[in-house]
Design an enzyme around this catalytic site. Structure first.
Site, mmCIF file in Angstrom:
data_model
loop_
_atom_site.group_PDB
_atom_site.id
_atom_site.type_symbol
_atom_site.label_atom_id
_atom_site.label_comp_id
_atom_site.label_asym_id
_atom_site.label_seq_id
_atom_site.Cartn_x
_atom_site.Cartn_y
_atom_site.Cartn_z
ATOM 1 N N TYR A 1 0.825 -1.217 0.000
ATOM 2 C CA TYR A 1 0.000 0.000 0.000
ATOM 3 C C TYR A 1 0.861 1.269 0.000
ATOM 4 O O TYR A 1 0.420 2.320 -0.456
ATOM 5 C CB TYR A 1 -0.904 0.036 1.232
ATOM 6 C CG TYR A 1 -2.226 -0.655 1.070
ATOM 7 C CD1 TYR A 1 -2.297 -2.016 0.800
ATOM 8 C CD2 TYR A 1 -3.415 0.057 1.206
ATOM 9 C CE1 TYR A 1 -3.514 -2.654 0.675
ATOM 10 C CE2 TYR A 1 -4.640 -0.572 1.078
ATOM 11 C CZ TYR A 1 -4.689 -1.921 0.811
ATOM 12 O OH TYR A 1 -5.901 -2.537 0.691
ATOM 13 N N LYS B 1 3.098 -15.266 2.464
ATOM 14 C CA LYS B 1 3.281 -16.023 1.216
ATOM 15 C C LYS B 1 4.773 -16.327 1.120
ATOM 16 O O LYS B 1 5.457 -15.947 0.168
ATOM 17 C CB LYS B 1 2.745 -15.187 0.039
ATOM 18 C CG LYS B 1 2.683 -15.927 -1.285
ATOM 19 C CD LYS B 1 1.585 -16.974 -1.354
ATOM 20 C CE LYS B 1 1.653 -17.734 -2.677
ATOM 21 N NZ LYS B 1 0.813 -18.939 -2.675
ATOM 22 N N ASP C 1 -3.158 -18.170 0.589
ATOM 23 C CA ASP C 1 -4.179 -18.913 -0.172
ATOM 24 C C ASP C 1 -4.830 -19.971 0.708
ATOM 25 O O ASP C 1 -6.052 -20.141 0.728
ATOM 26 C CB ASP C 1 -3.586 -19.513 -1.461
ATOM 27 C CG ASP C 1 -2.268 -20.250 -1.252
ATOM 28 O OD1 ASP C 1 -1.702 -20.201 -0.130
ATOM 29 O OD2 ASP C 1 -1.798 -20.895 -2.209
ATOM 30 N N ASP D 1 -6.394 -6.880 4.176
ATOM 31 C CA ASP D 1 -7.517 -6.209 3.515
ATOM 32 C C ASP D 1 -8.452 -7.276 2.931
ATOM 33 O O ASP D 1 -9.666 -7.241 3.126
ATOM 34 C CB ASP D 1 -6.992 -5.296 2.404
ATOM 35 C CG ASP D 1 -8.114 -4.619 1.639
ATOM 36 O OD1 ASP D 1 -9.043 -4.106 2.288
ATOM 37 O OD2 ASP D 1 -8.073 -4.617 0.391
ATOM 38 N N ASP E 1 -12.375 -8.852 4.679
ATOM 39 C CA ASP E 1 -13.678 -8.852 3.995
ATOM 40 C C ASP E 1 -14.257 -10.269 3.978
ATOM 41 O O ASP E 1 -15.461 -10.466 4.177
ATOM 42 C CB ASP E 1 -13.557 -8.358 2.549
ATOM 43 C CG ASP E 1 -13.865 -6.867 2.417
ATOM 44 O OD1 ASP E 1 -13.550 -6.126 3.361
ATOM 45 O OD2 ASP E 1 -14.414 -6.450 1.378
HETATM 46 C C1 IPM Z 1 -10.397 -0.937 3.895
HETATM 47 C C2 IPM Z 1 -10.625 -0.363 2.519
HETATM 48 C C3 IPM Z 1 -9.418 0.506 2.168
HETATM 49 C C4 IPM Z 1 -8.192 -0.373 2.178
HETATM 50 C C5 IPM Z 1 -9.541 1.279 0.840
HETATM 51 C C6 IPM Z 1 -10.811 2.070 0.752
HETATM 52 C C7 IPM Z 1 -8.339 2.147 0.599
HETATM 53 O O1 IPM Z 1 -10.833 -1.364 1.594
HETATM 54 O O2 IPM Z 1 -10.294 -0.155 4.862
HETATM 55 O O3 IPM Z 1 -10.336 -2.156 4.022
HETATM 56 O O4 IPM Z 1 -7.915 -1.059 1.184
HETATM 57 O O5 IPM Z 1 -7.480 -0.375 3.189
HETATM 58 MN MN MN Z 2 -10.909 -3.369 2.462
#
Ligand code: IPM
Ligand code: MN
Length: 355
Positions: free
Chosen positions: A142, A188, A221, A245, A249
């Site tokens: 990032y 990884k 993975d 990240d 999710d």
């Molecule tokens: C998160 C979001 C952010 C990230 C984006 C919006 C930059 O997806 O906070 O998880 O990737 O960190």
């Molecule tokens: Mn995210």
């Protein structure tokens, strides 16, 4: 006590969900005798529209002068065509870096009330799930060097130092010591040099400082697969920025909805920024239908991690659970429950705290 909170509502549904978190914090203040003082500041698309940049210096100054930051969400289609370094998302990365928020905590908890909303088979989640994702937030790909070599070739680089790995590893191990004493570090290392340094460093910190904690290493993975196959094996998951990240999710589904997943981004000391893990949901903006619980839970994490108000934090969590016994926003609606709006959910939770 008096606590100063910088409030960055941001874009899309940000303002509506932050208002509900403030409603809940005020109920906590009333019940337990605290004063929360809010200072609003601009971020993201809202800031671009108002002052021409996503992260104005004034916003950073307000954050630095506060005890904690409460953030809604940033971004939306209106600003999607801006170049990468002008996008609202860049403001989010910028504030994380400026405030030194290297540790991102994303708890994926399956509330008993919401077990039907979890897409995994009931036998896999029997007895509930409580996974703490610990994501490194100010390093890795990032923030690595990036650019174009020529007009047809772009690159991004992943970079981690021992110092960065050590400090995030300690956050994960410290949390594990207060939980089930188990850390799964994700990398990884079969491919990436940064991952080999990651693994070696995590192993050393483990051996030298946290021998009581059980430590496993998974390739990313495999970790993604294991989260679906047998989620109950996880307690604390330690990852770099990009893998965290993605995996957070995925883990959110355990909680039944992305609308339930809070986050805390912590610096050294008690300072932190608290925001839902979900985005700005532009198409639901202003409709009063979104689930405010991820933001309310983020405020709950603020009480706990920045202010050390554990009893107050428990009161918020209990009120959320009680509210869920009867009331549901659209994303988690189920038979026999009462459908409610964003603001009604905030009202119920605030009332239950004061009850
Ligand atoms: C998160 C979001 C952010 C990230 C984006 C919006 C930059 O997806 O906070 O998880 O990737 O960190
Ligand atoms: Mn995210």
């Amino acid at each position: 006590m008096n606590y100063k909170i910088a409030v960055l509502k941001g874009d899309g549904i940000g303002p509506e969900i932050v208002d509900e978190a403030i409603k809940v914090l005020n109920a906590v203040g009333e019940k337990f005798g605290h004063e929360f003082e809010y200072t609003e500041a601009l971020i993201g698309g809202a800031a671009i529209d108002a002052v021409g940049e996503g992260l104005p210096q004034e916003t950073l100054d307000i954050c630095h002068a506060s005890d904690a930051v409460l953030l809604g969400a940033v971004g939306g289609p209106k600003w999607d065509d801006l170049p990468g370094d002008k996008r609202p998302e860049k403001a989010l990365l910028g504030i994380r870096q400026d405030l030194g928020l290297f540790a991102n905590l994303r708890p994926a908890i399956m509330f008993d009330q919401l077990k039907d909303a979890c897409p995994l088979k009931p036998e896999k989640v029997e007895g509930g799930l409580d996974i703490m994702m610990v994501r490194e937030l100010t390093g890795g790909i990032y923030f690595g060097e990036r650019g174009y070599i020529d007009e047809n070739t772009a690159y991004d680089t992943e970079k981690y130092s021992v110092y960065e790995i050590e400090r995030i590893a300690r956050v994960a191990f410290d949390l594990a010591m207060k939980r089930d004493k188990k850390v799964t570090s994700v990398d990884k290392a079969n491919v990436l040099e940064t991952s080999r340094l990651w693994r070696k460093t995590v192993e050393r910190i483990h051996a030298e400082e946290y021998p009581e904690v059980e430590l496993d290493h998974y390739y990313v993975d495999n970790a993604a697969m294991q989260l679906m196959k047998s989620p109950k094996q996880f307690d604390v998951v330690l990852t770099g920025n990009m893998f965290g990240d993605i995996l957070s999710d995925e883990a959110s589904q355990i909680a039944g909805s992305l609308g339930m997943l809070p986050s805390a981004s912590l610096a050294t000391g008690n300072f932190g920024m608290y925001e839902p893990s979900h985005g700005s949901a532009p198409k639901y903006t202003g409709l009063n239908v979104s689930n405010p619980i991820a933001t309310i839970m983020s405020a709950q994490m603020m009480l706990k991690y920045s202010f050390g108000l554990n009893e107050e934090a428990d009161a918020v969590e209990n009120a959320i659970k009680k509210a869920l016994d009867q009331y549901r926003t659209r994303d988690i609606m189920a038979e026999g429950m009462t459908l409610c709006s964003t603001s009604e959910m905030g009202d119920r939770i605030a009332e239950l705290i004061l009850a």
